[in-house]
Write a protein that holds these residues in place. Structure first.
Motif, mmCIF file in Angstrom:
data_model
loop_
_atom_site.group_PDB
_atom_site.id
_atom_site.type_symbol
_atom_site.label_atom_id
_atom_site.label_comp_id
_atom_site.label_asym_id
_atom_site.label_seq_id
_atom_site.Cartn_x
_atom_site.Cartn_y
_atom_site.Cartn_z
ATOM 1 N N ARG A 41 0.832 -1.207 0.000
ATOM 2 C CA ARG A 41 0.000 0.000 0.000
ATOM 3 C C ARG A 41 0.869 1.262 0.000
ATOM 4 N NH1 ARG A 41 -4.423 1.688 4.708
ATOM 5 N NH2 ARG A 41 -5.135 3.619 3.717
ATOM 6 N N VAL A 42 1.969 1.226 0.737
ATOM 7 C CA VAL A 42 2.876 2.381 0.743
ATOM 8 C C VAL A 42 3.411 2.631 -0.661
ATOM 9 C CG1 VAL A 42 5.089 3.265 1.599
ATOM 10 C CG2 VAL A 42 3.489 2.155 3.176
ATOM 11 N N GLN A 43 3.776 1.562 -1.358
ATOM 12 C CA GLN A 43 4.250 1.730 -2.728
ATOM 13 C C GLN A 43 3.160 2.335 -3.616
ATOM 14 O OE1 GLN A 43 5.077 -1.801 -5.123
ATOM 15 N NE2 GLN A 43 6.931 -0.805 -5.890
ATOM 16 N N GLN A 44 1.917 1.883 -3.440
ATOM 17 C CA GLN A 44 0.820 2.430 -4.232
ATOM 18 C C GLN A 44 0.603 3.917 -3.939
ATOM 19 O OE1 GLN A 44 -2.311 -0.213 -3.034
ATOM 20 N NE2 GLN A 44 -1.375 -1.994 -4.034
ATOM 21 N N LEU A 45 0.807 4.302 -2.684
ATOM 22 C CA LEU A 45 0.609 5.694 -2.286
ATOM 23 C C LEU A 45 1.728 6.609 -2.760
ATOM 24 C CD1 LEU A 45 -0.517 5.185 1.430
ATOM 25 C CD2 LEU A 45 -1.892 6.278 -0.359
ATOM 26 N N THR A 46 2.949 6.075 -2.780
ATOM 27 C CA THR A 46 4.114 6.949 -2.935
ATOM 28 C C THR A 46 4.980 6.628 -4.142
ATOM 29 O OG1 THR A 46 5.632 5.548 -1.633
ATOM 30 C CG2 THR A 46 4.214 7.073 -0.409
ATOM 31 N N GLY A 47 4.836 5.440 -4.703
ATOM 32 C CA GLY A 47 5.718 5.020 -5.785
ATOM 33 C C GLY A 47 7.015 4.410 -5.305
ATOM 34 N N ARG A 48 7.213 4.347 -3.989
ATOM 35 C CA ARG A 48 8.433 3.757 -3.421
ATOM 36 C C ARG A 48 8.046 2.707 -2.381
ATOM 37 N NH1 ARG A 48 12.160 8.492 -1.265
ATOM 38 N NH2 ARG A 48 13.737 6.837 -1.237
ATOM 39 N N TYR A 49 8.858 1.659 -2.317
ATOM 40 C CA TYR A 49 8.556 0.531 -1.427
ATOM 41 C C TYR A 49 9.422 0.639 -0.173
ATOM 42 C CZ TYR A 49 6.790 -4.221 -0.628
ATOM 43 O OH TYR A 49 6.130 -5.325 -0.144
ATOM 44 N N PRO A 50 8.870 0.413 1.016
ATOM 45 C CA PRO A 50 9.691 0.469 2.232
ATOM 46 C C PRO A 50 10.836 -0.538 2.186
ATOM 47 C CG PRO A 50 7.356 0.439 2.777
ATOM 48 C CD PRO A 50 7.453 0.154 1.306
ATOM 49 N N ALA A 51 11.955 -0.155 2.768
ATOM 50 C CA ALA A 51 13.135 -1.018 2.757
ATOM 51 C C ALA A 51 12.993 -2.208 3.698
ATOM 52 C CB ALA A 51 14.374 -0.199 3.142
ATOM 53 N N ILE A 52 12.216 -2.025 4.759
ATOM 54 C CA ILE A 52 12.014 -3.055 5.781
ATOM 55 C C ILE A 52 10.538 -3.439 5.799
ATOM 56 C CG2 ILE A 52 12.157 -3.584 8.259
ATOM 57 C CD1 ILE A 52 14.224 -1.271 8.472
#
Length: 286
Positions: A41-52
């Motif tokens: 979901r973070v990737q969908q919101l921001t275009g970047r995926y969390p590292a952890i």
């Protein structure tokens, strides 16, 4: 590389665990999110995926094992794996129930030992597959909510050291040991629960954005690396201290946090100082 000025708590820690410690020691604002769907979901919101991505051993002692899924994610995404453990009381009840665990600390036939050994086996499976793990057992030490904190500091430290010792016996040397509590707002200090330098690699706080949290955690950690192991909102490099890493709690509680968590994720990921998954080194070479 592993020569960053911090030796691991486990003298036999493998190179992947050593390099993970040193990566976090030498970087800031490494981003994290609890639960795989929420990281997506973070990737969908921001275009970047969390590292952890943080997973949970909570249901493992009830037969729901997700280790292979975690290994598959780590291999396919080249991301950092973290685990907390909402441990159901071995004598019955959930993770916040009263739990008379002290008599079991010296009883290898107890359910307490069985639970520990089950989780340790799964940690070792990840290690055998080349996956280091940020392992946060017995979290929120000084909050007096979880059963492992209800019997006081001495019993807590004995239990922590037992988990460490069982991991050593099992040969699980891929673990980065994450001590966790609250740096502020509690009846007892974070320092009074610390199990000792020989049993922890990271000293972390759940972040309530008190101005003193960063300094308090640094004071406890000494030569160890720090972090924010659980927080309701991502850190902002423009306004928050330079913590090595942070992990945002599950999105099911985003609305209850009183913050625009989605908007704060957009702000965080718009800042190049926030480290996302695509910026991580090739951990397969560690």
């Amino acid at each position: 590389g592993p020569d960053c000025g911090q030796a691991p708590a486990d003298p036999q820690a493998n190179s992947k665990a050593r390099n993970l410690i040193c990566y976090l020691r030498t970087h800031t604002y490494v981003s994290g999110q609890t639960d795989l769907p929420d990281a997506d979901r973070v990737q969908q919101l921001t275009g970047r995926y969390p590292a952890i991505v943080a997973f949970d051993f909570m249901e493992y002692t009830r037969g729901s094992i997700q280790t292979q899924q975690v290994i598959d994610w780590a291999k396919s995404h080249n991301g950092i794996v973290a685990f907390q453990w909402h441990w159901y009381c071995p004598r019955g009840g959930n993770y916040s129930a009263p739990c008379d665990f002290q008599p079991d600390l010296t009883n290898p036939s107890s359910k307490l030992y069985q639970d520990i050994d089950l989780v340790v086996r799964e940690l070792k499976k990840m290690g055998d597959a080349g996956v280091p793990v940020l392992f946060r057992p017995l979290h929120e030490a000084n909050n007096n909510y979880m059963w492992w904190a209800k019997k006081g500091q001495d019993a807590y430290k004995q239990l922590w050291r037992l988990i460490y010792q069982r991991s050593q016996l099992a040969g699980a040397h891929n673990i980065v040991w994450v001590f966790n509590g609250m740096a502020s707002g509690q009846g007892t200090s974070l320092a009074s629960w610390y199990p000792g330098d020989g049993y922890a690699d990271l000293v972390t706080s759940d972040y309530f954005q008190s101005a003193s949290d960063f300094a308090t955690t640094k004071a406890v950690s000494g030569a160890k690396t720090t972090g924010v192991a659980e927080t309701f909102s991502p850190l902002n490099p423009n306004s928050d201290p330079a913590w090595p890493y942070f992990v945002v709690w599950a999105s099911r509680d985003w609305n209850g946090s009183g913050k625009d968590v989605a908007g704060l994720w957009r702000t965080a990921m718009a800042d190049p100082r926030t480290i996302s998954l695509d910026q991580l080194p090739d951990m397969s070479a560690w």
